[in-house]
Design a protein around this motif. Structure first.
Motif, mmCIF file in Angstrom:
data_model
loop_
_atom_site.group_PDB
_atom_site.id
_atom_site.type_symbol
_atom_site.label_atom_id
_atom_site.label_comp_id
_atom_site.label_asym_id
_atom_site.label_seq_id
_atom_site.Cartn_x
_atom_site.Cartn_y
_atom_site.Cartn_z
ATOM 1 N N UNK A 163 -4.338 41.066 -4.584
ATOM 2 C CA UNK A 163 -4.253 41.484 -2.790
ATOM 3 C C UNK A 163 -5.766 41.057 -2.402
ATOM 4 N N UNK A 164 -6.588 40.593 -2.826
ATOM 5 C CA UNK A 164 -8.214 40.151 -2.445
ATOM 6 C C UNK A 164 -7.826 38.563 -1.898
ATOM 7 N N UNK A 165 -6.875 38.094 -2.374
ATOM 8 C CA UNK A 165 -6.514 36.865 -1.832
ATOM 9 C C UNK A 165 -5.551 37.002 -0.512
ATOM 10 N N UNK A 166 -5.727 36.445 0.573
ATOM 11 C CA UNK A 166 -4.930 36.784 1.777
ATOM 12 C C UNK A 166 -3.441 36.142 1.403
ATOM 13 N N UNK A 167 -3.440 34.935 0.868
ATOM 14 C CA UNK A 167 -2.153 34.098 0.723
ATOM 15 C C UNK A 167 -2.108 33.508 -0.471
ATOM 16 N N UNK A 168 -1.009 33.214 -1.314
ATOM 17 C CA UNK A 168 -0.817 32.431 -2.474
ATOM 18 C C UNK A 168 -1.449 31.115 -2.313
ATOM 19 N N UNK A 172 -4.305 29.054 -4.407
ATOM 20 C CA UNK A 172 -4.007 27.931 -5.163
ATOM 21 C C UNK A 172 -4.903 26.757 -4.785
ATOM 22 N N UNK A 173 -5.763 27.083 -3.848
ATOM 23 C CA UNK A 173 -6.821 25.827 -3.685
ATOM 24 C C UNK A 173 -8.034 25.654 -4.315
ATOM 25 N N UNK A 174 -8.298 26.525 -5.319
ATOM 26 C CA UNK A 174 -9.244 26.607 -6.380
ATOM 27 C C UNK A 174 -9.113 25.170 -7.090
ATOM 28 N N UNK A 175 -10.187 24.785 -7.676
ATOM 29 C CA UNK A 175 -10.208 23.529 -8.523
ATOM 30 C C UNK A 175 -9.400 23.569 -9.847
ATOM 31 N N UNK A 176 -9.887 24.969 -10.297
ATOM 32 C CA UNK A 176 -8.810 25.340 -11.674
ATOM 33 C C UNK A 176 -7.383 25.112 -11.373
ATOM 34 N N UNK A 177 -7.083 25.998 -10.276
ATOM 35 C CA UNK A 177 -5.406 26.117 -9.927
ATOM 36 C C UNK A 177 -5.036 24.751 -9.686
ATOM 37 N N UNK A 178 -5.740 23.590 -8.964
ATOM 38 C CA UNK A 178 -5.103 22.482 -8.901
ATOM 39 C C UNK A 178 -4.896 21.909 -10.114
#
Length: 376
Positions: A163-168, A172-178
Motif C-alpha cells: 500500500x505504499x505504492x499508489x498503483x500497480x 511496475x515501472x521500476x527497472x527490475x520490474x520491467x
C-alpha cells in the motif's frame, strides 16, 4: 497476578475466548499466534509421544492477561535425550500474547518467566525461535541481564509494503520490474499459462495438488541436484494432518499459482492472510520447469497485480530467508532472533551446554583450517 499451566486438550480448548481476545488486540500477534493455528497444530502433534503441552497463562483479577503457547519437546539421539521448552507450531514468527493498553506488559512477562523457572525440573533447554525485532517478548529478553547473552540473530524476512505504492502501474515501472515482465512474457509465450487464486472451499482440493508438487520437487532435488538434505513437510504424518485441517474451508489460507494448458501446476505459493498481512510460508515448482529461470518472479508479478486489483492485504511478507530474489522486490525486511538457554541447575543441562560449546568450537576449527589451506 498469578499463573496457571495448561497441559491437556480440554484446558487448551477452554482458552479459546481469551486467546482470541488477546490475539486481536496484541500488535505482535501474527497468524502463527492465533488460536486456530495453534489448536489445530497441537490437535495433530499431540499424538507424538515426544511432545507435552505446557501453555502458561497469566491472570489478573481472574482475567487472562498473558498466554505463552509452549510445549516440552523430547529430543533423542543414540546417546542422549534432551527436554526442550519451546513454542507450539512451526512458522516464521512467534511470541507470547499480552494484554495491551494498561502498561503492564513487563509485569506479565515477569510472571510468565517466573513460572518457567518454577518448573525448571521439567526442561534441560529453554528455546524460543523466530522472535521479531520489534516484539515485546524480544525486548524483555534483551533488557534482562539473565537472558540477554542467550539472544542471537536467526534470519530475515523480506517484506513488500504493497500500500505504499499508489498503483500497480507505479510499482511496475521500476527497472527490475520491467526486466521481470520480460521473463513473464517469455513464459507466457512458451506455455500460455493461467494465473489462479484459490481459497476457502477450494482449499481441500488444492492441498493434494500442491503437496504432490512439493514431494516431486524434493525427489528431483535429491536425485538430480545431490540435495540429500532436502525434505518435504507434506511427508510428515502429523504436519500433513495439521495442514489438511487448516486448509479446510479456511479463507485465511490463500494459494497463488500458475497452471499450464493441461491444468497442471507450474509453480505455487501458499500464504496466510491475517490483519491485512499475507504471510508467504511455502512454495514449489514442477521439476519439468526447473530449467526456466525466474519462475518465482513471474508468479510474484501476477500475485502483486491481483493484490492491487482486489485490494487484498497491505503487506506481503516473503517469509524467512535472505534470498537474493526476494530483495529484488523490496529493501524492507523484518529481523528474527532466537533465544537458547541451558538449564544449569541440572547436571544434564550443564553437560549439554558443554557438548554444544565443544561442537561449535570444532566447527570453527574446521572453518579456520579450510581458510588456512586456501591461503596457503
Amino acid at each position: 497476578m498469578n499463573t496457571r499451566i495448561v497441559t491437556d486438550m480440554e484446558g487448551f480448548q477452554s482458552l479459546q475466548e481469551d486467546w482470541e481476545r488477546l490475539e486481536l488486540q496484541d500488535p505482535d500477534a501474527t497468524y502463527y499466534s492465533t488460536f486456530q493455528f495453534n489448536y489445530f497444530w497441537w490437535k495433530t502433534h499431540s499424538k507424538d509421544p515426544g511432545k507435552r503441552l505446557f501453555i502458561v497463562c497469566c491472570f489478573l483479577d481472574n482475567r487472562v492477561v498473558g498466554i505463552a503457547p509452549l510445549m516440552i519437546r523430547r529430543d533423542r539421539s543414540k546417546l542422549f535425550s534432551c527436554s526442550t521448552l519451546c513454542f507450539i507450531g512451526q512458522g516464521d514468527y512467534f511470541t507470547f500474547l499480552l494484554e495491551r493498553g494498561g502498561g503492564s506488559e513487563i509485569k506479565i512477562l515477569k510472571e510468565l518467566f517466573g513460572a518457567f523457572h518454577a518448573h525448571d525440573s521439567l526442561w534441560d533447554k529453554f528455546e524460543l525461535t523466530h522472535l521479531t525485532q520489534e516484539s515485546q517478548l524480544l525486548h524483555y529478553l534483551l533488557r534482562h541481564e539473565q537472558y540477554n547473552e542467550h539472544v542471537q540473530y536467526l534470519t530475515s524476512c523480506p517484506v513488500i509494503p504493497i500500500r505504499e505504492h499508489e498503483t500497480y502501474e507505479r510499482l511496475s515501472q521500476t527497472k527490475d520490474f520491467i526486466k521481470m515482465k520480460k521473463t513473464r512474457d517469455k513464459l507466457r509465450k512458451q506455455v500460455n499459462y493461467r494465473f489462479k487464486v484459490v481459497t476457502g472451499e477450494q482449499n481441500a482440493e488444492i492441498y493434494d495438488r500442491v503437496a504432490r508438487v512439493h514431494r516431486l520437487l524434493k525427489e528431483y532435488l535429491q536425485t538430480e541436484k545431490g540435495r540429500s538434505e532436502r525434505r518435504s513437510l507434506f511427508e510428515n504424518e502429523y504436519t500433513d494432518e495439521f495442514l489438511r485441517r487448516l486448509f479446510r474451508n479456511n479463507e485465511q489460507v490463500v494459494v497463488f499459482m500458475l497452471e499450464d494448458e493441461r491444468g497442471e501446476i507450474i509453480n505455487y505459493s501458499i500464504c496466510y492472510l491475517y490483519k491485512d498481512v499475507l504471510y508467504d510460508w511455502n512454495s514449489g515448482y514442477a521439476p519439468e520447469y526447473s530449467t526456466f529461470h525466474g519462475l518465482a518472479n513471474v508468479l510474484m508479478i501476477e500475485t502483486l497485480e491481483h493484490l492491487f486489483k482486489e485490494k487484498l492485504g497491505k503487506r506481503l511478507d516473503c517469509g524467512a530467508g535472505s534470498y537474493a530474489w526476494k530483495f529484488k522486490w523490496t529493501s524492507r525486511f523484518n529481523v528474527n532472533y532466537t533465544f537458547k538457554m541451558w538449564n544449569l541447575l541440572k547436571a544434564r543441562g550443564r553437560l549439554y551446554r558443554f557438548l554444544s560449546g565443544f561442537k561449535t568450537m570444532l566447527q570453527t576449527a574446521f572453518i579456520m583450517t579450510g581458510m588456512i589451506e586456501i591461503m596457503l
